[in-house]
Structure formats: C-alpha cells, structure tokens
Design an enzyme around this catalytic site. Structure first.
Site, PDB file in Angstrom:
ATOM      1  N   SER A  62      -4.740  -4.695   0.352  1.00 20.55           N
ATOM      2  CA  SER A  62      -5.881  -4.107   1.062  1.00 20.55           C
ATOM      3  C   SER A  62      -7.059  -4.120   0.097  1.00 20.55           C
ATOM      4  CB  SER A  62      -5.549  -2.659   1.448  1.00 20.55           C
ATOM      5  OG  SER A  62      -6.718  -1.952   1.817  1.00 20.55           O
ATOM      6  N   TYR A  73      -1.999   5.798  -0.208  1.00 22.08           N
ATOM      7  CA  TYR A  73      -2.262   4.409   0.200  1.00 22.08           C
ATOM      8  C   TYR A  73      -2.880   3.618  -0.958  1.00 22.08           C
ATOM      9  CZ  TYR A  73      -3.737   0.634   3.385  1.00 22.08           C
ATOM     10  OH  TYR A  73      -3.906  -0.576   4.007  1.00 22.08           O
TER      11      TYR A  73
END
Ligand code: NAD
Length: 257
Positions: free
Chosen positions: A139, A152
C-alpha cells in the site's frame, strides 16, 4: 512469453499455477482474473468460501477456503505455486490509545505472518523449477504513514521488509519478489472504512473520499482494481525478470510529496 504485432511483449503464464490470497473480492479478484486471462491456473484463496467459489468458477480456477488468521492451520498445510500474490488484507481505523490489541495482533498475523508462511511454503518448489514470482500487495501505507492506522501501516511496512528479503534469497533461483503500493482503490475495504474515517476525522461520510482519502493524491480519483492487477501481471512477465526487491507506487502522486 507472447509478443504482439507492434513488438510489445505480453505476459504468458500458460502452464503456471498462481496462488492469490483474498481473491474473492476487490484487488485479489482482479489479480486472479488477470493471471487466469494470461493462461495461469489460479488458486483463488479466501476465507469467504462462497466468494472464492464464485470467482474461481468465472476463471476456470480452483477455490481454496482458507483463513489466514489461523496461523497454525496455515503452517500445517502445503502449497505449491509458480506465482504467489499476497493480497488479503483488513483494516481497522482508530487512534493508538483506543486501538484494540487483539485487532492489532490479528492484522499483523493476516498481513505479515501469513505472507511469510506462504512464501516459506512455495519457495522450495519455485527454487526447484528455477522460476517464481512473488507479488505483495502492499500500500502507499507501506512507504508512508497516516494517523489512526497503526496496525495497517506497521503491517505494510513489515510486508515491504519480507518482500525485500525474499528478493535477495530468491534471486539466484529465478524468483523475484516485489511490492505494489496503491493509493485508495475502489473496493469493499475502502467502502467499509468510510464511517470510521468520518468519525475519527470529524467530517461527514459524504466528504471522506475527497477530504480524507484523496487529500495527498495529486490525481483526484480512486484507483480501479484492474489497474493494480495490470501491474501485478507485468511483474509476473519476462519483461520484469530483473525487477526485484522493488516497490511500485501506484498512488496518484501521493508519495511524490
Ligand atoms: P477487499 O476487502 O475487497 O478484499 C479483501 C479480501 O481478503 C476479501 O475477499 C476477504 O475475505 C479476504 N480476507 C480478509 N481476511 C482474510 C483472512 N483472514 N483469510 C483469508 N482471506 C481474507 O480488499 P481490497 O481493497 O481488495 O484489498 C486487497 C489488498 O490491497 C489488501 O492487502 C489491502 O491492504 C491492499 N490495498 C487496498 C487498497 C484500497 O484502497 N482498497 C489500497 C492499498 C492497498
């Protein structure tokens, strides 16, 4: 490898097996579809068994019902694949002081330890055949941080490390390992976090995409899953044989800042 009339090389995965995690939805489903279209036999792995069956049926693939949070079960299974796409991921949005430690641990399990176990399982077969591709769907949060996403951001930074070590160890055996770093992509993962983002950032839900998600991106739109899948497919081709240990931003310019 196939070559088109204008000389552009396209990825031919005929005879290869690809294992894609989280392939019942979003980016994983798009990757499974793209790999199958390039000729691969795709193992559609997901904890959503019905979703995996549905995607597998559409691409003449094979569904694999698997919960990546169950690390003991995962470690006990054997896997064989020429292409591994570590894609499955989950999100929790909360300030660190309120962040549930169990949720933190689960996210590290699913997004770091499970990919490690899968890489560990498939590398011997790849080494034996002298060819392999590991594509990690990281990401922009693998290279940048955002508030309220401690687990995350930590997990994606960890995945970046795993990818680089896999690249170093796999190089002599014809195995490459890379990360893709998307900004926000139009998938259920994003839709599900709109309410939480509205709460922690104190903006109306209708303004989350514009005022939270696309703030750092120079290109003001969500990515589509197929755009990420195209890059994953390219990383599996012979044109990318020397691309390894890399992290490819596809973030609308977010990380150019
Ligand atoms: P999604 O929610 O649409 O799909 C994720 C899939 O993973 C689902 O099918 C889900 O069932 C599966 N999954 C979740 N936990 C699992 C588990 N324990 N075991 C097995 N399967 C499990 O999400 P998406 O947006 O397509 O995200 C895919 C990947 O892309 C994730 O790693 C995510 O972090 C990453 N990513 C997404 C975006 C985005 O904006 N959507 C941006 C950057 C990176």
């Amino acid at each position: 490898m196939a070559t088109t009339r204008d000389g552009i090389r396209s990825t031919d995965l005929t005879g290869r097996t690809a294992l894609v995690t989280g392939a019942a939805s979003g980016i994983g489903a798009a990757c499974a579809t793209a790999l199958a279209a390039a000729g691969a036999h795709v193992l559609v792995a997901d904890r959503d068994a019905a979703g995996a069956e549905r995607i597998a049926a559409g691409i003449h693939g094979e569904a694999l019902a698997i919960d990546l949070a169950d690390l003991d079960a995962l470690a006990a299974r054997s896997f064989d694949a020429d292409v591994l796409v570590n894609n499955a991921g989950i999100q929790t949005v909360a300030p660190i002081v309120d962040f549930d430690p169990a949720a933190f641990r689960r996210m590290i399990d699913v997004m770091v330890t499970a990919p490690f176990l899968l890489v560990r399982a498939v590398l011997p077969g790849m080494y034996e055949r002298g060819w392999g591709r590991v594509v990690n769907i990281s990401s922009v949060h693998g290279i940048r941080a955002s508030a309220f996403k401690s687990a995350y951001v930590t997990a994606k930074h960890g995945l970046e490390g795993l990818s680089k070590v896999t690249a170093l160890e796999g190089a002599a055996h014809g195995v490459t390992s890379n990360c893709i770093n998307p900004g926000y992509v139009r998938t259920p993962l994003v839709e599900k976090q709109i309410a939480d983002q509205a709460r922690v950032h104190a903006v109306p839900e209708s303004e989350v995409i514009e005022k939270v998600m696309l703030v750092e991106s120079a290109i003001k739109r969500l990515l589509e899953p197929a755009e990420v899948a195209d890059l994953a497919l390219w990383l599996c081709g012979e044109s990318a044989a020397s691309v390894t240990g890399a992290s490819y931003a596809m973030d609308g310019g977010w990380s150019a800042r």
